[in-house]
Design a protein around this motif. Structure first.
Motif, mmCIF file in Angstrom:
data_model
loop_
_atom_site.group_PDB
_atom_site.id
_atom_site.type_symbol
_atom_site.label_atom_id
_atom_site.label_comp_id
_atom_site.label_asym_id
_atom_site.label_seq_id
_atom_site.Cartn_x
_atom_site.Cartn_y
_atom_site.Cartn_z
ATOM 1 N N SER A 11 0.831 -1.208 0.000
ATOM 2 C CA SER A 11 0.000 0.000 0.000
ATOM 3 C C SER A 11 0.866 1.258 0.000
ATOM 4 O O SER A 11 0.529 2.248 -0.659
ATOM 5 C CB SER A 11 -0.934 -0.005 1.212
ATOM 6 O OG SER A 11 -0.206 0.107 2.417
ATOM 7 N N ILE A 46 -5.988 4.506 0.214
ATOM 8 C CA ILE A 46 -5.290 3.220 0.232
ATOM 9 C C ILE A 46 -4.294 3.155 1.397
ATOM 10 O O ILE A 46 -4.283 2.204 2.182
ATOM 11 C CB ILE A 46 -4.574 2.970 -1.105
ATOM 12 C CG1 ILE A 46 -5.596 2.718 -2.219
ATOM 13 C CG2 ILE A 46 -3.621 1.778 -0.994
ATOM 14 C CD1 ILE A 46 -4.974 2.613 -3.601
ATOM 15 N N THR A 50 -4.852 1.005 5.139
ATOM 16 C CA THR A 50 -4.018 -0.181 5.369
ATOM 17 C C THR A 50 -2.909 0.036 6.383
ATOM 18 O O THR A 50 -2.436 -0.919 6.998
ATOM 19 C CB THR A 50 -3.365 -0.653 4.044
ATOM 20 O OG1 THR A 50 -2.657 0.429 3.453
ATOM 21 C CG2 THR A 50 -4.409 -1.153 3.066
#
Length: 261
Positions: A11, A46, A50
């Motif tokens: 990520s 994103i 994460t």
């Protein structure tokens, strides 16, 4: 911190890569007056979802700076952005990253709590046997299982009632834990009632014997519950998971040996 299955390293890589790529897109589109700076919310989401708040905010500020002092408002007219404009955008990016990261971390915390609640016996604090199913079933090491219980415990529980039975289970669990304290690679699972399974990693013959010897000291001891002394007559069943025998099969074999003991 890894929040979901995408992975922290992946990520971060894709988050920064997309942010850098969007610099070229925004510049090619003519500057920050276009709609393309909004694409940055994708890598921000994103990374924050994460990796959590801290890493997410750092990436968001980095992205804000990319869209900041060196990125023109109008490329064709060579008009630069006012400082207040790009600083406000960077602040919005960071705020959104913090919010996404906060709820991602909160969800991960609740998920861990739920997993722990389902995998642990609330009465004794030991793992329950269902938690074994979530592990890799084929281990490279020999894993031993020693199932142990008190003979005729159902009759004792039925005679004395629920409250007494719960105290008995807790006290027996405490005695079991004390018996194997200090032994590396040894953990205890509760099956049901007063049936427990002791798991032994790297289960050489010597280690299995050492564990069984400690557990045998419980046999013949006395547990006192509500001023009622109870003589402990233990039963044990032993098995070892190796080669193509899965951990669950090894545990079931120990419980089967316990039934026949």
């Amino acid at each position: 911190m890894k929040i979901i299955g995408f992975g922290k390293k992946n990520s971060i890589f894709w988050g920064y890569a997309l942010s850098l790529l969007n610099v070229l897109v925004v510049y090619w589109a003519g500057g920050t007056t276009s709609v393309y700076p909004n694409f940055n919310y994708i890598p921000i989401a994103i990374v924050a979802s994460t990796c959590g708040r801290r890493t997410g905010v750092i990436h968001a500020l980095f992205t804000g700076i990319l869209m900041g002092p060196l990125m023109p408002l109008h490329v064709s007219g060579a008009v630069m952005q006012p400082m207040a404009s790009w600083m406000m955008r960077a602040g919005i990016y960071a705020t959104i990253a913090w919010i996404i990261g906060f709820f991602a971390e909160l969800n991960e915390k609740r998920s861990r709590e739920m997993t722990d609640m389902l995998s642990r016996d609330h009465m004794t604090g030991f793992l329950n046997v269902n938690s074994l199913r979530s592990e890799d079933q084929v281990s490279a090491m020999r894993t031993g299982f020693v199932a142990i219980t008190v003979r005729d415990y159902e009759a004792v529980m039925g005679f004395f009632g629920l409250s007494f039975s719960e105290d008995l289970v807790k006290e027996y669990a405490r005695v079991l834990g004390k018996a194997v304290v200090g032994m590396d690679g040894v953990s205890i699972y509760r099956h049901h009632g007063m049936e427990f399974v002791v798991r032994v990693e790297s289960a050489s013959d010597e280690r299995m014997k050492a564990v069984c010897d400690r557990l045998e000291f419980i046999h013949g001891s006395t547990i006192i519950i509500d001023d009622v002394p109870l003589y402990i007559e233990s039963r044990m069943g032993v098995s070892v998971a190796k080669d193509n025998i899965t951990l669950e099969m090894g545990l079931r074999s120990a419980l089967l040996a316990l039934r026949k003991a």
